[in-house]
Design a protein around this motif. Structure first.
Motif, short mmCIF file in Angstrom:
data_model
loop_
_atom_site.label_atom_id
_atom_site.label_comp_id
_atom_site.label_asym_id
_atom_site.label_seq_id
_atom_site.Cartn_x
_atom_site.Cartn_y
_atom_site.Cartn_z
N GLY A 1 3.64 16.35 -9.34
CA GLY A 1 4.28 16.48 -10.76
C GLY A 1 5.44 15.73 -11.34
O GLY A 1 6.05 15.99 -11.86
N LEU A 2 5.70 14.68 -10.48
CA LEU A 2 6.69 13.79 -10.74
C LEU A 2 6.13 12.45 -11.30
O LEU A 2 5.06 11.96 -11.55
N HIS A 3 7.06 11.57 -12.23
CA HIS A 3 6.68 10.40 -12.71
C HIS A 3 6.09 9.70 -11.61
O HIS A 3 6.51 9.57 -10.71
N GLU A 4 4.93 8.74 -12.08
CA GLU A 4 4.42 7.96 -11.05
C GLU A 4 5.28 6.98 -10.46
O GLU A 4 5.34 6.72 -9.22
N GLU A 5 6.51 6.53 -11.22
CA GLU A 5 7.28 5.65 -10.42
C GLU A 5 8.43 6.18 -9.93
O GLU A 5 9.55 5.87 -9.52
N PHE A 6 8.51 7.57 -9.86
CA PHE A 6 9.79 8.16 -9.29
C PHE A 6 10.13 7.47 -7.82
O PHE A 6 11.60 7.47 -7.66
N ILE B 1 12.03 3.26 -2.23
CA ILE B 1 11.30 2.75 -1.01
C ILE B 1 11.43 1.29 -1.19
O ILE B 1 10.81 0.58 -0.38
N GLN B 2 12.16 0.61 -2.17
CA GLN B 2 12.04 -0.96 -2.37
C GLN B 2 12.81 -1.70 -1.31
O GLN B 2 12.33 -2.94 -1.07
N GLU B 3 13.54 -1.02 -0.37
CA GLU B 3 14.49 -1.98 0.49
C GLU B 3 13.44 -2.08 1.69
O GLU B 3 13.91 -3.15 2.65
N GLN B 4 12.41 -1.46 1.80
CA GLN B 4 11.30 -2.09 3.07
C GLN B 4 12.10 -1.62 4.38
O GLN B 4 11.85 -2.38 5.09
N LEU C 1 0.77 -1.01 0.08
CA LEU C 1 -0.03 0.15 0.15
C LEU C 1 0.83 1.31 -0.21
O LEU C 1 0.47 2.26 -0.53
N HIS C 2 1.93 1.25 0.83
CA HIS C 2 2.98 2.26 0.90
C HIS C 2 3.50 2.66 -0.53
O HIS C 2 3.53 3.94 -1.00
N ASN D 1 14.50 4.32 1.52
CA ASN D 1 15.48 3.38 1.62
C ASN D 1 16.54 3.93 2.84
O ASN D 1 16.72 4.94 2.84
N GLY D 2 16.77 2.87 3.55
CA GLY D 2 18.13 3.40 4.46
C GLY D 2 19.28 4.18 3.88
O GLY D 2 19.66 5.14 4.69
#
Length: 367
Positions: free
Chosen positions: A201-206, A211-214, A188-189, A329-330
């Motif tokens: 105003g950024l690309h949806e996948e910006f 954030i993928q490191e959880q 959800l995040h 991400n850390g």
């Protein structure tokens, strides 16, 4: 038995919360409405419009609703978010099972290190505050400690820091439930951050590779029943006035209530009354910094029960909540987003590293 607002078929109090839930006012007027305490409210956003958008224009309109709420209030009630009532209920049940363990069993899982931020935190050990002065925080903790206990859970595959789990026989299904819930909240995040990107105003996948490191924290919270008089002393609260540290926070509430949000314009606190089927979502400090304060990291607290709901009770009822603290991400370096700076609005903050920032804030908070 605890009661979970998310699962009740109808809200028990028609007044203020029903007004919020049924609001029809446009977001264009939100900036004006929140300046007055008489019209201040936390917007309700139907997130299914973003998740199920048929085209980019529809998705952008939904993203603009989310970002407008974050700009003006810093908080939003997210409904139709995709996490089922059954999943939330199960997480609350397992959380309650954990907190019913004997004190000595929980103490074996004690929180030890801000770099890990995992384990059990006994009542009185944490004192959330905006202060970074160790002496001031120690004095606050001694005078008015937060009246809650918590269990902190991070990503379970971390090579350095390990979660501290109770024995399976003591709390059957606890580990599997929380790991699944952690992953559900992360997903959800990702979706909400996609909406933030579009709304800014950024690309949806910006934010996808940031954030993928959880690097998140799942916090189970138990507020024991205590005398109402203890919550009326100067400086006391179930959780003191603070802002959150990361990007977003998801708050799942039972129906006891007590969460209050500060109107950033007036300084007055307003109840974030539980609304069935919604998650309270708020901006944290790192996302505010990332957006150059375009998005608000609004202060909030947890206090005793409302007099309107509980009358003149001598004992404040026990309360449960679950908070999922979303973080970048850390290793991420947080500096002002390109769409949030200009000649008239230069960057306000120096870049910071996520892990260093959060560890420092946690070090200030705990004894």
């Amino acid at each position: 038995m605890f009661r979970i607002a998310l699962l009740r078929p109808a809200f028990a109090q028609a007044g203020h919360a029903s007004k919020l839930f049924n609001q029809t006012k446009t977001f264009a007027s939100l900036a004006e409405e929140v300046r007055s305490d008489s019209t201040f409210h936390i917007p309700v956003v139907d997130f299914s419009k973003f998740r199920r958008a048929r085209d980019k224009a529809e998705k952008k309109r939904s993203a603009d609703e989310v970002v407008t709420a974050f700009k003006e209030v810093g908080f939003v009630y997210l409904k139709d978010h995709g996490i089922s009532d059954e999943v939330v209920q199960n997480a609350f049940i397992k959380s309650a099972d954990f907190f019913r363990l004997p004190s000595e069993a929980k103490a074996k899982l004690a929180w030890e290190d801000p770099r890990s931020n995992r384990g059990y935190v006994q009542q009185g050990r944490e004192r959330v505050t905006q202060s970074s002065d160790p002496a001031e925080i120690a004095a606050l903790r001694a005078k008015a400690p937060d009246s809650k206990e918590s269990m902190e859970i991070g990503r379970d595959w971390d090579a350095t820091w390990k979660n501290q789990w109770p024995q399976e026989k003591d709390v059957p299904g606890f580990k599997s439930t929380m790991l699944s819930f952690f992953q559900t909240c992360h997903e959800l995040h990702v979706s909400v951050m996609s909406s933030v990107a579009l709304g800014l105003g950024l690309h949806e996948e910006f934010f996808a590779d940031k954030i993928q490191e959880q690097y998140h924290n799942l916090r189970l919270l138990s507020y024991p029943s205590i005398p109402v008089s203890a919550l009326k002393e100067e400086g006391t609260a179930r959780a003191g006035i603070h802002s959150d540290y990361g990007s977003l926070t998801f708050v799942f509430q039972d129906d006891v209530g007590g969460l209050e949000v500060q109107n950033p314009h007036s300084g007055k606190f307003h109840p974030a009354t539980p609304i069935p089927g919604t998650i309270v979502v708020n901006v944290g400090d790192l996302l505010a910094r990332w957006s150059n304060d375009v998005l608000r990291s609004t202060r909030h607290r947890v206090v005793g029960p409302s007099r309107e709901k509980y009358g003149s009770l001598e004992m404040a009822p026990a309360r449960q909540s679950i908070a999922f603290f979303c973080n970048p991400n850390g290793t991420a370096h947080i500096s002002a987003l390109p769409t949030c700076v200009s000649e008239k609005a230069p960057a306000k903050y120096d870049p910071v590293n996520t892990e260093q920032y959060i560890v420092r804030r946690l070090s200030d908070t705990y004894s």
